[in-house]
Write a protein that holds these residues in place. Structure first.
Motif, short mmCIF file in Angstrom:
data_model
loop_
_atom_site.label_atom_id
_atom_site.label_comp_id
_atom_site.label_asym_id
_atom_site.label_seq_id
_atom_site.Cartn_x
_atom_site.Cartn_y
_atom_site.Cartn_z
N THR A 218 0.80 -1.22 0.00
CA THR A 218 0.00 0.00 0.00
C THR A 218 0.83 1.28 0.00
N ASN A 219 2.14 1.16 0.22
CA ASN A 219 3.01 2.34 0.10
C ASN A 219 4.46 1.88 0.02
N VAL A 220 5.27 2.69 -0.62
CA VAL A 220 6.72 2.45 -0.74
C VAL A 220 7.39 3.79 -0.46
N ALA A 221 8.38 3.80 0.43
CA ALA A 221 8.92 5.10 0.84
C ALA A 221 10.40 5.01 1.21
N PHE A 222 11.10 6.10 0.93
CA PHE A 222 12.43 6.34 1.50
C PHE A 222 12.21 7.12 2.79
N VAL A 223 12.74 6.62 3.89
CA VAL A 223 12.52 7.26 5.20
C VAL A 223 13.86 7.67 5.79
N GLN A 224 14.02 8.97 5.98
CA GLN A 224 15.26 9.52 6.52
C GLN A 224 15.15 9.70 8.03
N VAL A 225 16.21 9.32 8.74
CA VAL A 225 16.28 9.56 10.18
C VAL A 225 17.52 10.39 10.46
N ALA A 226 17.53 11.05 11.61
CA ALA A 226 18.56 12.05 11.90
C ALA A 226 19.96 11.45 12.04
N ASP A 227 20.09 10.25 12.55
CA ASP A 227 21.42 9.71 12.84
C ASP A 227 21.94 8.78 11.75
N ARG A 228 21.42 8.92 10.53
CA ARG A 228 21.84 8.04 9.44
C ARG A 228 21.87 8.83 8.13
N VAL A 229 22.94 8.64 7.34
CA VAL A 229 23.07 9.37 6.08
C VAL A 229 22.12 8.80 5.03
N GLU A 230 22.17 7.49 4.83
CA GLU A 230 21.32 6.84 3.83
C GLU A 230 19.90 6.65 4.37
N PRO A 231 18.88 6.95 3.57
CA PRO A 231 17.51 6.71 4.04
C PRO A 231 17.20 5.22 4.08
N PHE A 232 16.28 4.85 4.95
CA PHE A 232 15.79 3.48 4.98
C PHE A 232 14.80 3.28 3.83
N ARG A 233 14.80 2.09 3.27
CA ARG A 233 13.85 1.73 2.21
C ARG A 233 12.75 0.87 2.83
N LEU A 234 11.55 1.44 2.90
CA LEU A 234 10.46 0.78 3.61
C LEU A 234 9.27 0.52 2.69
N LEU A 235 8.52 -0.53 3.02
CA LEU A 235 7.26 -0.84 2.34
C LEU A 235 6.16 -0.97 3.39
N ARG A 236 4.99 -0.46 3.04
CA ARG A 236 3.81 -0.70 3.88
C ARG A 236 2.99 -1.80 3.21
N ILE A 237 2.69 -2.83 3.97
CA ILE A 237 2.08 -4.04 3.44
C ILE A 237 0.82 -4.36 4.24
N ARG A 238 -0.18 -4.90 3.56
CA ARG A 238 -1.45 -5.19 4.23
C ARG A 238 -1.86 -6.65 4.05
N ASN A 239 -2.19 -7.28 5.16
CA ASN A 239 -2.71 -8.64 5.16
C ASN A 239 -4.23 -8.57 4.99
N PRO A 240 -4.81 -9.25 3.99
CA PRO A 240 -6.27 -9.17 3.81
C PRO A 240 -7.07 -9.79 4.94
N TRP A 241 -6.40 -10.47 5.87
CA TRP A 241 -7.13 -10.94 7.05
C TRP A 241 -7.58 -9.76 7.92
N ALA A 242 -6.94 -8.59 7.75
CA ALA A 242 -7.30 -7.39 8.51
C ALA A 242 -7.35 -7.68 10.01
N SER A 243 -6.30 -8.32 10.51
CA SER A 243 -6.29 -8.75 11.90
C SER A 243 -4.92 -8.46 12.52
N SER A 244 -4.68 -9.04 13.67
CA SER A 244 -3.41 -8.84 14.36
C SER A 244 -2.27 -9.64 13.74
N MET A 245 -2.57 -10.42 12.70
CA MET A 245 -1.54 -11.23 12.07
C MET A 245 -0.67 -10.33 11.19
N GLU A 246 0.36 -9.73 11.80
CA GLU A 246 1.21 -8.76 11.14
C GLU A 246 2.68 -9.08 11.40
#
Length: 462
Positions: A218-246
């Protein structure tokens, strides 16, 4: 995942009458609506049917309200509480090159007055279970939806072009890893639809992830944090069970150590929500490529020049061609009594390269789809392994002979048991021969070829 219904395709019998409840009465809701505030990925919740592949596709397409409106265009404004509401609903699906119309009634399978199969998060909203029912009717039964590929669901909902990428267990250089993430990132920016899946026959769970299960990206992002030069490469993912199974590893909902380093501004930009138990989670791409077997990208038009941007469909020339492997023309791809050259052959004649192409090439995308009737799933009808090869034509009107079949210029790669295989090629002006085939000789089936290019060309059977 659960079991499916083996009811036949007749609409009045697609569910067992003893367990079906009419939607416009009080069994499910006193105020039923097709839509409540439009479609949303967060609406999707799987029930006791193993169609996570289709529901993950629905969640992906739900990001584009206009596209989902195309599927429901005849009923998008319907009022289910109106006195003149007929209880009949019409949906549209893309099937083998054409849009098919499916009309259903609003009886839905239930157990103890609750929906048996898929449902929406809002108990008054019913677009998803009705769409699922229409798709089941298209294929004959609910049971026919047990197991499948997310890319097929996305294509059937859009008529687009889907490509699958193998991830886990595949050797991958640092450059390839960067390219794959960039492809996902650009695809998301460009409005493409993304899904991913994990292999495995049994739904075993590790680190909160389910084997043999499909998910939506559901999303793909470069995420920058203060103590790191290179951004993190993150994905937002969704389980169709729509439950706590994450996912419960790094960057999960419970990983406040990492999320605490992300500024409020960045959190807002990427749509971060610290909500647990809704089936949606973030994870790093390094973990994703280890934990997930595949990801699929579906676009309405191809990325012809492989610059990771989908080309304007209005400027893309699309050619369709239908064919069939049958009898002596089902030559397969290996040595057999039916030679490979006996398969149908197609002429590709290119006159112009792409504008400003430094190498004088035309970028083309070729897709080969086999006809597959999911209603035969109970008869163990399976996908054929399919692929295609491209040869240079050496003489006008001349087919490729058996002596030449071992020297193709290009091809789709490994022959795979999936509904559609694709390939992206750089081709110089000239004449070529394309030979689509199954891997094994003697496997009869119909097929469709789709050919995408930015310039006119000749594409015909010879």
């Amino acid at each position: 995942m659960g079991c499916g219904s083996s009811a036949p395709a007749v609409d009045s019998n697609i569910v067992d009458d003893e367990t079906a409840s009419p939607l416009n009465k009080d069994e499910f809701s006193k105020t039923p609506h097709l839509l409540v505030d439009g479609v949303c990925s967060c609406d999707v919740a799987q029930g006791e049917l193993g169609d996570c592949w289709f529901l993950s596709a629905c969640a992906a397409i739900a990001r584009d309200k206009q596209m989902m409106s195309r599927v429901m265009r005849d009923i998008i404004d319907i009022d289910m509480t109106a006195e003149d509401y007929s209880g009949k609903l019409t949906f549209h699906f893309w099937r083998f090159g054409q849009w098919k119309t499916v009309t259903i009634d609003d009886l839905l399978p239930s157990k103890n007055s609750k929906l048996l199969f898929s449902s929406c998060e809002n108990p008054d909203e019913f677009w998803l279970p009705l769409l699922e029912k229409a798709y089941a009717k298209l294929h004959g039964t609910y049971e026919a939806l047990e197991g499948g590929f997310e890319m097929d669901g996305m294509v059937d909902l859009t008529g687009g072009l889907a490509e699958i990428y193998m991830v886990a267990g595949q050797p991958m250089s640092i450059d390839t890893e960067k390219l794959y993430f960039k492809r996902l990132y650009r695809a998301m920016e460009n409005g493409a639809f993304l899904t991913c899946g994990r292999t495995g026959m049994r739904p075993e769970i590790a680190d909160g992830l389910v084997n043999g299960h499909a998910y939506t990206i559901t999303n793909v992002a470069f995420v920058q944090v203060a103590d790191r030069v290179e951004p993190f490469r993150l994905l937002r993912i969704r389980n169709p069970w729509a439950s706590s199974m994450e996912w419960n590893g790094d960057w999960s909902d419970t990983d406040q150590e990492r999320w605490s380093k992300v500024s409020d501004e960045v959190r807002a930009r990427i749509g971060y929500k610290s909500v647990n138990d809704d089936g949606e989670f973030w994870m790093a791409f390094e973990d994703f490529r280890r934990e997930f077997s595949t990801f699929s990208i579906c676009t309405l038009g191809p990325d012809l020049n492989d610059d990771l941007w989908t080309d304007d469909p209005q400027k893309t020339k699309i050619h369709y061609m239908y064919g069939e492997w049958r009898g002596s023309s089902a030559g397969g791809a290996t040595e057999s009594s039916n030679p490979h050259s006996s398969n149908p052959q197609y002429l590709i004649s290119i006159a112009q390269p792409d504008d400003d192409d430094p190498d004088g090439d035309l970028s083309v995308v070729i897709a080969l789809m086999q006809m597959y009737r999911r209603k035969n799933i109970t008869s163990m009808v399976e996908f054929r392994s399919i692929g295609f090869r491209i040869y240079k034509q050496t003489e006008k009107d001349r087919k490729i002979t058996e002596e030449e079949v071992d020297s193709p210029l290009e091809g789709s790669g490994m022959y795979l048991p999936i509904r559609e295989v694709t390939g992206r090629f750089e081709m110089k002006p000239g004449s070529y021969i394309l030979i689509p085939s199954t891997a094994n000789a003697g496997e009869d089936n119909k097929f469709m070829l789709r050919f995408y290019a930015a310039k006119p060309l000749i594409f015909q059977e010879i």
